[in-house]
Structure formats: C-alpha cells, structure tokens
Design an enzyme around this catalytic site. Structure first.
Site, mmCIF file in Angstrom:
data_model
loop_
_atom_site.group_PDB
_atom_site.id
_atom_site.type_symbol
_atom_site.label_atom_id
_atom_site.label_comp_id
_atom_site.label_asym_id
_atom_site.label_seq_id
_atom_site.Cartn_x
_atom_site.Cartn_y
_atom_site.Cartn_z
ATOM 1 N N HIS A 95 0.840 -1.219 0.000
ATOM 2 C CA HIS A 95 0.000 0.000 0.000
ATOM 3 C C HIS A 95 0.871 1.264 0.000
ATOM 4 C CE1 HIS A 95 -3.235 -2.778 1.331
ATOM 5 N NE2 HIS A 95 -2.286 -3.264 2.107
ATOM 6 N N SER A 112 15.276 20.955 -17.081
ATOM 7 C CA SER A 112 14.058 21.715 -17.344
ATOM 8 C C SER A 112 14.439 23.000 -18.053
ATOM 9 C CB SER A 112 13.368 22.021 -16.017
ATOM 10 O OG SER A 112 12.612 23.209 -16.106
ATOM 11 N N LYS A 144 16.337 21.187 -11.834
ATOM 12 C CA LYS A 144 15.671 19.935 -12.166
ATOM 13 C C LYS A 144 16.577 18.917 -12.857
ATOM 14 C CE LYS A 144 11.790 18.965 -11.748
ATOM 15 N NZ LYS A 144 10.575 19.512 -12.371
ATOM 16 N N GLU A 172 9.609 8.032 -17.703
ATOM 17 C CA GLU A 172 8.270 8.568 -17.975
ATOM 18 C C GLU A 172 7.824 8.195 -19.380
ATOM 19 O OE1 GLU A 172 7.986 12.804 -16.501
ATOM 20 O OE2 GLU A 172 10.011 12.285 -15.891
#
Ligand code: ARG
Length: 465
Positions: A155, A276, A282, A289
């Site tokens: 979980h 970025s 970043k 992704e």
C-alpha cells in the site's frame, strides 16, 4: 498501370491509390519478401513447374534487387500497391518473361502471411536478446546489492525490510517469464503458410516442405484458409510485448519515485536524465516517464489487432493489411524502450545510506518484534497485539522500537529480555528471512544462481537454436 488492370476500364483514382497502398509501411519486409520469392522460385524450378533456367534468372534477378535496395541504388516506388507488387514489377522490368513466372502457384495472400512470419521471427529473436541482456544485468546488479537494506512496501506504506538485490530480482523474474513467452509464441510463428495461395491451395505439384526448409521453417500450415487468415501469432507477440511494457512501466514508476528528493534512493547518470527549460535545479527521469507513457501505445496496438480480427470471415480480407502498423509499432517501441532502459539502469547510482535510513523508519521491524515473542513461546496473535501496543507507545513517546527502554517492553510482557534489540536490528531482520524467495543475502544469492541456470537452460532450448 496496375498488374490487375485487365478487368478494369479505368485507372485507380490517385487518392484511393494512396489509401489502398501499404508500401509506406510494408517496405521494411523487403528482405523477407525477396527471400520468400527466391525459395518459391527455387522450388518451382526443382518441381519442373517453371523451366529451371527461368528459376535461375529469377533468383539472380532477386539477388540483384536485394543488393540494389541495400545499397540505395534502387529506391522504393511509393506509388506501388505494396512491397510484393513493387519487387515483382522491378524483377519483370529487369529480367522480362521469366519474372512473370514467379507468381505461379502463389497469391499475395500467402506471400504476405509468409513475409510477416519471417519478419516477426527475426524481430522476436532480437527482442529476446535485448531482454536477455536486461535479465542478466539485473542478476549482476542484484549480486552487488545482497546487503543493501531498503524498505519493502505494501500500500506504499513501509512494511518489512528487504534488500535492493531482492527487489531487483523480482523484476528479473518477470523478465524471465517474458523471455519464455517470446520463445513460446515464436514456435507458433514458425509455420510456413506458402502454398495456401489465395485461399484454396493450388493444382500445381508444390513441394511445400522444400520451401519451408529453404526458409528455415520447422513446420508447414495444414489448412489453406487458416494459412492466409491466421494472425494469432501477431496477437500473441503483441500480448507478450504488452506484458514486457507493463513490467518496464512498473519498474519505471518505481525509479521515478526513487529519484525524487523525498526518496532519493538512486540517482540517474547525467547522460540518462534531462533538465528543465525553466527550473535550473531539475534533473528529470524522462526515459522512465516515456516508457510508462509508451506502454499505453503498445497496449493500444494489442487492442487494435484483436479488434481488427474479431469480425473477419474467412479467408483473406483487406482489413488484414492493418495488422502491420500495429505489430511493427509495438515491436519497434519495445526495442527502443529496452535499448534506453538498459544503459540507464547500468549507470544509475544506488544510495545505500538513504535506503537504509528509510528502512529505519515506520516500525518496519514490528513483525520481527512479534516473531521474537513467538520464539519465547507466546502465541502469534497475542505477540502481534503486544507489539501493536508497543508501537502505539513509541508513537506517543516519539521514539522507535530500537530506542524504547527494556523496562517499557517488560511492563507489557515479561518475556522480553535484552536479546530483543539484536532481534529487531535491521540486519538481523533481513538475514533471518532465509526462506526460499526471501530477502536474506544467502537466499537472494541462491535465487540469482537458480535464475542464471534457468536462463542458460532456456537459451539452449529456444526454438531457433
Ligand atoms: N498489402 C496486402 C496486405 O498487407 C497484401 C495482400 C493483398 N492481397 C489482396 N488480395 N489484395 O495484406
């Protein structure tokens, strides 16, 4: 002018020609189309169905076309109906009448089914090799991290301690099953449909076994209607590919989490991460992704194939031309994803300290505390309840099970003694989980051994070996 123009009194509408044509995507099968035609012509010659001299000049002509396409001196005609028509057309221009004999006892329906099987057999072998490299890489990395303690989750809540090696091996097991699925579906792909012709076979005395041997097929199809209309092998491959992507996607999702500053369990190499355009700090896990995103596309290809097939009456229908873009896309996508994932995984840095620190929070050793009491003779349910009270006490006092004084333990249960602290030490917790499949370093080491020998046995038994 179309090859089939005899029956028609008008040229095909130019827009419809584009709509109907498949050469923009089936040209990738030019090698397979030529190999199939060479084998077919050789067999026709050997059976005396066409003159031996014609068979020879067809083979020579096709070899010339192959060379010219490879070198780029011959380019595809994007107006052609498909790769099959294009090659036959060029052959006839080059060698004359003999070229017109090539299509004896053959139809594009069995020709395209043949080409697709040949093409996907090769792709399946390449996919197997990539996936094999990934599985080996995981086993290698896992053996470097037998002692790297990290939190295991259920979980998404800290549950029990495992090791990074154990975690990596979970993925190695998934990819092992994927390897099995690839070689399994290869066997059903490895059946030669040529000789089915348009749908009803032929009156010519073909030697289908000879053609199959020349092309390296281990069996020939047994029903001509099925031979031209079966695309199960595409669906099977697409579904194996969807599962590979599912596994890569779950793994990617974890890597994305692990790269966040909150987890910070790993750091990607600069060569495999991106920045970025606005936020200077970043460092993004774009590869992961994209893999997660492309999984949707590969799943879409599978649904595309299943839906295309579901209402088709026997035998060939032009709908089947729609098989190629879907299966080619999923093959290409999975190859791309594996090729990007491999070096990214290989070069990432594992932050052992961060993993261990995260495993020290969240009362991850509570089960081990209960198990300690069980060893002292307390029934598990009772031990479980006592440990629950202890956790509650620690939360109230803002401490951990490791820092809670022995008197507090003994107040709740006199069976506790000083050896408790060793029993709930993270290292002990991991080392004692020696059950087959468990995270103890020795258990993971034998898991790695077992997987490696299964992999070797698997390689030796692949249908193409
Ligand atoms: N380009 C077609 C395909 O991909 C080849 C078969 C065409 N056969 C036919 N009878 N029109 O399926």
């Amino acid at each position: 002018m179309k090859m089939w123009s005899g029956r028609f009194s008008k040229e095909l509408d130019a827009g419809i020609n584009d709509f109907n044509s498949s050469i923009s995507f089936d040209h990738v099968m030019f090698r397979e189309d030529i190999a199939g035609s060479i084998a077919h012509a050789t067999m026709l010659g050997a059976q005396g169905i066409i003159p031996a001299a014609d068979a020879e000049s067809i083979v020579a002509g096709l070899n010339g076309i192959l060379q010219d396409l490879e070198s780029g001196s011959l380019s595809f005609d994007w107006q052609a109906e498909d790769i099959h028509m294009f090659i036959e057309q060029v052959l006839t221009e080059r060698i004359g009448d003999a070229g017109k004999r090539l299509h004896t006892a053959r139809s594009r329906n069995d020709q395209v089914a043949l080409d697709l099987r040949l093409y996907l057999k090769k792709q399946t072998r390449e996919l197997y090799d990539l996936l094999h490299r990934l599985t080996e890489l995981l086993a290698g990395k896992a053996s470097e991290h037998l002692d790297t303690v990290m939190p295991g989750y259920t979980h998404m809540q800290v549950a029990q301690p495992v090791t990074f090696g154990h975690h990596l091996m979970a993925y190695a097991q998934m990819f092992m099953r994927d390897l099995g699925r690839l070689s399994d579906c290869y066997q059903r792909m490895d059946v030669m449909p040529l000789g089915s012709c348009a749908l009803a076979g032929t009156t010519y005395p073909l030697d289908r076994t000879m053609t199959a041997k020349l092309l390296g097929f281990s069996a020939i199809s047994q029903n001509s209607l099925d031979g031209v209309s079966d695309r199960d092998f595409c669906v099977e491959l697409a579904s194996a590919l969807s599962l590979i992507m599912t596994h890569l996607s779950r793994f990617s999702e974890e890597i994305i989490l692990w790269c966040s500053s909150e987890f910070s369990f790993i750091e990607l190499d600069d060569a495999f991460a991106t920045g970025s355009s606005i936020m200077p700090q970043k460092k993004n896990p774009d590869i992961c992704e994209l893999i997660r995103g492309k999984t949707g596309r590969v799943n879409g290809d599978l649904v595309h194939l299943l839906t295309m097939l579901k209402g088709l009456p026997l035998a060939y229908n032009k709908d089947l031309q729609e098989d190629k873009e879907a299966i080619f896309d999923s093959v290409e996508t999975v190859k791309l994803c594996l090729s990007a994932f491999l070096p990214m995984l290989e070069t990432m840095t594992v932050k052992k300290d961060r993993m261990r620190a995260a495993a020290s929070k969240g009362f991850i050793n509570a089960t081990d505390c209960a198990d300690y009491l069980v060893r002292k003779g307390i029934p598990f349910r009772e031990a479980y309840q006592i440990t629950g009270w202890l956790v509650k006490l620690c939360i109230e006092r803002n401490c951990t099970l490791e820092t809670l004084p022995l008197q507090s333990y003994q107040m709740l249960c006199p069976a506790f003694a000083a050896d408790l602290y060793r029993a709930i030490d993270l290292t002990t917790c991991v080392e004692q989980r020696t059950v087959t499949g468990g995270p103890a370093p020795a258990a993971v080491a034998s898991q790695i051994q077992e997987l490696k020998s299964r992999l070797a046995a698997h390689d030796a038994a692949t249908p193409w070996n």
